[in-house]
Design an enzyme around this catalytic site. Sequence first.
Site, short mmCIF file in Angstrom:
data_model
loop_
_atom_site.label_atom_id
_atom_site.label_comp_id
_atom_site.label_asym_id
_atom_site.label_seq_id
_atom_site.Cartn_x
_atom_site.Cartn_y
_atom_site.Cartn_z
N TYR A 33 10.02 1.89 -0.26
CA TYR A 33 9.95 2.98 -1.23
C TYR A 33 8.77 3.90 -0.95
CZ TYR A 33 6.05 0.78 -3.79
OH TYR A 33 4.83 0.26 -4.15
N ARG A 52 5.38 8.06 6.37
CA ARG A 52 5.15 6.63 6.09
C ARG A 52 6.48 5.93 5.79
NH1 ARG A 52 1.05 5.08 1.40
NH2 ARG A 52 2.75 5.91 0.15
N ARG A 100 26.24 -11.32 -0.72
CA ARG A 100 24.87 -11.87 -0.60
C ARG A 100 24.78 -12.92 0.50
NH1 ARG A 100 21.41 -15.65 -1.77
NH2 ARG A 100 19.30 -15.06 -2.42
N LYS A 149 5.73 -0.59 3.03
CA LYS A 149 5.81 -0.29 1.59
C LYS A 149 7.13 -0.86 1.04
CE LYS A 149 4.47 3.38 -1.64
NZ LYS A 149 3.57 2.57 -2.45
N GLU A 182 -7.36 -4.66 -1.11
CA GLU A 182 -7.03 -3.43 -1.83
C GLU A 182 -6.64 -3.80 -3.25
OE1 GLU A 182 -3.39 -1.54 -0.43
OE2 GLU A 182 -2.52 -3.49 0.06
N LEU A 207 -1.96 -1.33 2.39
CA LEU A 207 -1.03 -0.22 2.53
C LEU A 207 -1.83 1.00 3.02
CD1 LEU A 207 1.95 0.67 1.92
CD2 LEU A 207 0.93 1.88 0.00
N1 PLP Z 1 -2.08 0.08 -2.03
C1 PLP Z 1 -0.97 -0.36 -2.65
C2 PLP Z 1 -0.67 -1.83 -2.67
C3 PLP Z 1 -0.09 0.55 -3.27
O1 PLP Z 1 1.02 0.11 -3.88
C4 PLP Z 1 -0.42 1.93 -3.25
C5 PLP Z 1 0.45 2.92 -3.88
O2 PLP Z 1 1.48 2.64 -4.42
C6 PLP Z 1 -1.59 2.34 -2.61
C7 PLP Z 1 -2.39 1.38 -1.99
C8 PLP Z 1 -1.98 3.79 -2.55
O3 PLP Z 1 -1.12 4.52 -1.72
P1 PLP Z 1 -0.92 6.08 -1.88
O4 PLP Z 1 -2.28 6.70 -1.80
O5 PLP Z 1 -0.07 6.47 -0.73
O6 PLP Z 1 -0.27 6.30 -3.20
#
Ligand code: PLP
Length: 293
Positions: A33, A52, A100, A149, A182, A207
């Site tokens: 996503y 991305r 499934r 993501k 993070e 991410l």
């Molecule tokens: N880290 C995680 C785990 C996230 O889910 C997100 C955004 O959804 C981010 C960092 C920040 O990413 P972005 O700056 O692209 O929104």
Amino acid sequence: MSRIAYVNGRYLPHGQAGVHIEDRGFQFADAVYEVCEVKDGLLVDEGRHLQRLTRSLSEIRMAEPRHPAALGAILREVVRRNRVRNGIVYLQVTRGVAPRNHPFPNPEVAPGLIVTARSINPAEGRERARTGIAVITTPDNRWERVDIKSVGLLPNVLAKQKAREAGAFEAWFIDENDYITEGSSTNAWIVTGEGVLVTRPADHSILRGVTRMVVLETAEDLGMTVEERPFTLAEVRAGREAFITASSTLVMPVVKVDGETLGDGLPGPVAIRLRSVFHDHADYGRNWASLTK
Ligand code: PLP
């Protein structure tokens, strides 16, 4: 005004929009996503978000469901139909509908594609940024490819809930070496006692936040000293300031970690400055096509 969702080629009233019970996104979290900020009716950093998405899809061995320019057009159409001036637009691509069974469907099936958008009052974020937020820490119990993501977000959901129950806005994950990776939906930053801006390198353990990337470029343009390296909770406590970044929060100062106030308990000047200039540095109002010419 009724909300509209895009589902597999159709724009539907939000309440009637649904996916098949055997969609692999629903059954296996076999889906990726993107979330893009909408500001003044325009998409912020559409090009980077779609780049991305292409990378996430390629990492899970899926082709793009549409050309990125066509995806951009759908994103903008959903924003327009929902009359979102400020808020977010969400896009999910799944490996489609099939009985499934864990292996990829063979032969391949059409990917699933949904897009939704919603308004967010920018005053809420401004108010939060004025006071700063609290974060808690929690062990990082996610898989080792969180750079993809993926919609498989259960550890993130549980961490965020833990934060909310502790009266905090975000949870920071801590790895087995005591480094912060993070937040549950944001990237983490500190400013050290020497004034160095530090954030973890964009390897497989975080991410690759689009906001993170823009803030890195912004900080360099402003002549700040930046280091991409892991940092510990002890460094957070000893540092001058801390903040988080995401498309949904922008630059958001952190004033408390695990119940302990950082410094004077007020948002730091670096976070405030980066937040105030962020949109001057983001690709704001330009679409995928204009970015890739
Ligand atoms: N880290 C995680 C785990 C996230 O889910 C997100 C955004 O959804 C981010 C960092 C920040 O990413 P972005 O700056 O692209 O929104």
